[in-house]
Design an enzyme around this catalytic site. Structure first.
Site, PDB file in Angstrom:
ATOM      1  N   CYS A   1     -38.902  37.156  59.378  1.00 39.51           N
ATOM      2  CA  CYS A   1     -38.324  38.726  58.444  1.00 39.51           C
ATOM      3  C   CYS A   1     -38.990  39.488  57.916  1.00 39.51           C
ATOM      4  O   CYS A   1     -39.079  38.927  56.602  1.00 39.51           O
ATOM      5  CB  CYS A   1     -36.485  38.777  57.966  1.00 39.51           C
ATOM      6  SG  CYS A   1     -36.275  40.607  57.897  1.00 39.51           S
TER       7      CYS A   1
ATOM      8  N   CYS B   1     -42.459  43.633  62.174  1.00 44.45           N
ATOM      9  CA  CYS B   1     -41.130  43.083  62.469  1.00 44.45           C
ATOM     10  C   CYS B   1     -41.004  42.702  63.124  1.00 44.45           C
ATOM     11  O   CYS B   1     -42.057  42.339  63.827  1.00 44.45           O
ATOM     12  CB  CYS B   1     -40.496  44.230  62.085  1.00 44.45           C
ATOM     13  SG  CYS B   1     -38.656  44.114  63.447  1.00 44.45           S
TER      14      CYS B   1
HETATM   15  N1  DGL Z   1     -37.178  41.177  61.576  1.00 42.07           N
HETATM   16  C1  DGL Z   1     -36.676  42.556  60.719  1.00 42.07           C
HETATM   17  C2  DGL Z   1     -37.777  42.813  60.507  1.00 42.07           C
HETATM   18  O1  DGL Z   1     -39.077  41.844  60.301  1.00 42.07           O
HETATM   19  C3  DGL Z   1     -36.085  43.766  60.720  1.00 42.07           C
HETATM   20  C4  DGL Z   1     -35.039  44.087  61.354  1.00 42.07           C
HETATM   21  C5  DGL Z   1     -34.159  45.096  60.726  1.00 42.07           C
HETATM   22  O2  DGL Z   1     -34.411  45.829  60.411  1.00 42.07           O
HETATM   23  O3  DGL Z   1     -33.057  44.270  60.436  1.00 42.07           O
HETATM   24  O4  DGL Z   1     -38.656  43.423  59.318  1.00 42.07           O
END
Ligand code: DGL
Length: 265
Positions: free
Chosen positions: A73, A184
């Protein structure tokens, strides 16, 4: 080292990193944890997020007996890697926007950064751009709406093309932009949709394979008897998501309860 490699995200985004890990380390035991009760992370305050991320990861590392934590993430990694490394005794591998390869790939020197509101404004991101893309123009686009679309896709629900168009629109104001960083982990899951709705061809660059190479360095590629495919969530799953997780090899998640998370400080 024993125990699985634990992949953490707010939601299903970490599955894009799982895909890269399976390609790089086909035999490695993987476990997954998502903080779906707090999804999305990208619009939450930093102070709250750091504490939450540390608590959830501590609880999930304890539950899984993991040998390595992969923070799949960008929103969490650009904020909480130091705090996680201070709180845990196992190696922690983060995921940050692929600014460096994108800057190297771009022919025009104009690249986009498509990420959450939090990631596009973080000092960590400023530093990446300064260090690796000083010769480029970087168009930063907060596209929080795409996170929900990736969750919908994995749950077998229809994806809303208008939301994708709105998320991408600011990129197209830069006429020579030729490369887009998917900053993301949810966004690579939508790559085909993004590509289909782009008004002109661009290269989409994500961090998945770089993360997988890094994990292979820190975690030996052997199962060591560890069970693969366990998963945890902090809340109940939206309908259809269990089938989506299963396509990535994960069993129905066990719930990490609020009391377990809160006691993991
Ligand atoms: N998957 C997360 C990232 O890589 C973000 C998603 C969210 O906003 O929770 O930033």
């Amino acid at each position: 080292m024993s125990g699985p490699i634990l992949i953490f995200d707010s939601g299903v985004g970490g599955l894009s990193v799982v895909k890269a890990l399976r390609e790089q380390m086909p035999g490695a035991p993987l476990a997954y944890v998502c903080d779906n009760a707090a999804l999305p992370y990208g619009t939450k305050p930093d102070i709250w997020l750091v504490q939450r991320i540390v608590q959830v990861c501590r609880a999930a590392v304890a539950a899984s007996g993991a040998r390595v934590l992969v923070v799949a993430c960008n929103t969490a990694s650009t904020l909480a890697l130091d705090a996680l490394r201070a709180a845990l005794t196992i190696p922690v591998v983060g995921t940050v926007p692929a600014i460096k390869p994108a800057a190297a790939l771009s022919r025009s020197g104009v690249i986009g950064l498509l990420a959450t509101s939090a990631t596009v404004t973080r000092p960590y991101t400023d530093n990446l751009i300064r260090d690796f893309a000083g010769h480029c123009t970087v168009v930063r686009v907060a596209a929080d709406g795409l996170v929900e679309q990736a969750e919908r896709l994995l749950a077998g629900e229809p994806v809303d093309g208008a939301v994708i168009d709105a998320g991408l629109a600011p990129l197209w104001h830069a006429p020579t932009l030729d490369t887009v960083v998917l900053g993301c982990t949810h966004f690579p899951l939508l790559r085909d949709r993004l590509n289909a709705r782009a008004p002109r061809p661009v290269d989409w660059v994500d961090s998945g394979s770089a993360i997988a190479r890094r994990v292979a360095q820190v975690a030996a590629d052997e199962s060591g008897g560890s069970v693969s495919g366990l998963s945890w969530a902090t809340g109940s799953l939206r309908p259809g998501l269990q089938a989506g997780l299963a396509t990535f090899g994960f069993a129905a998640p066990a719930v990490l309860s609020a009391s377990v998370i809160e006691s993991a400080m």
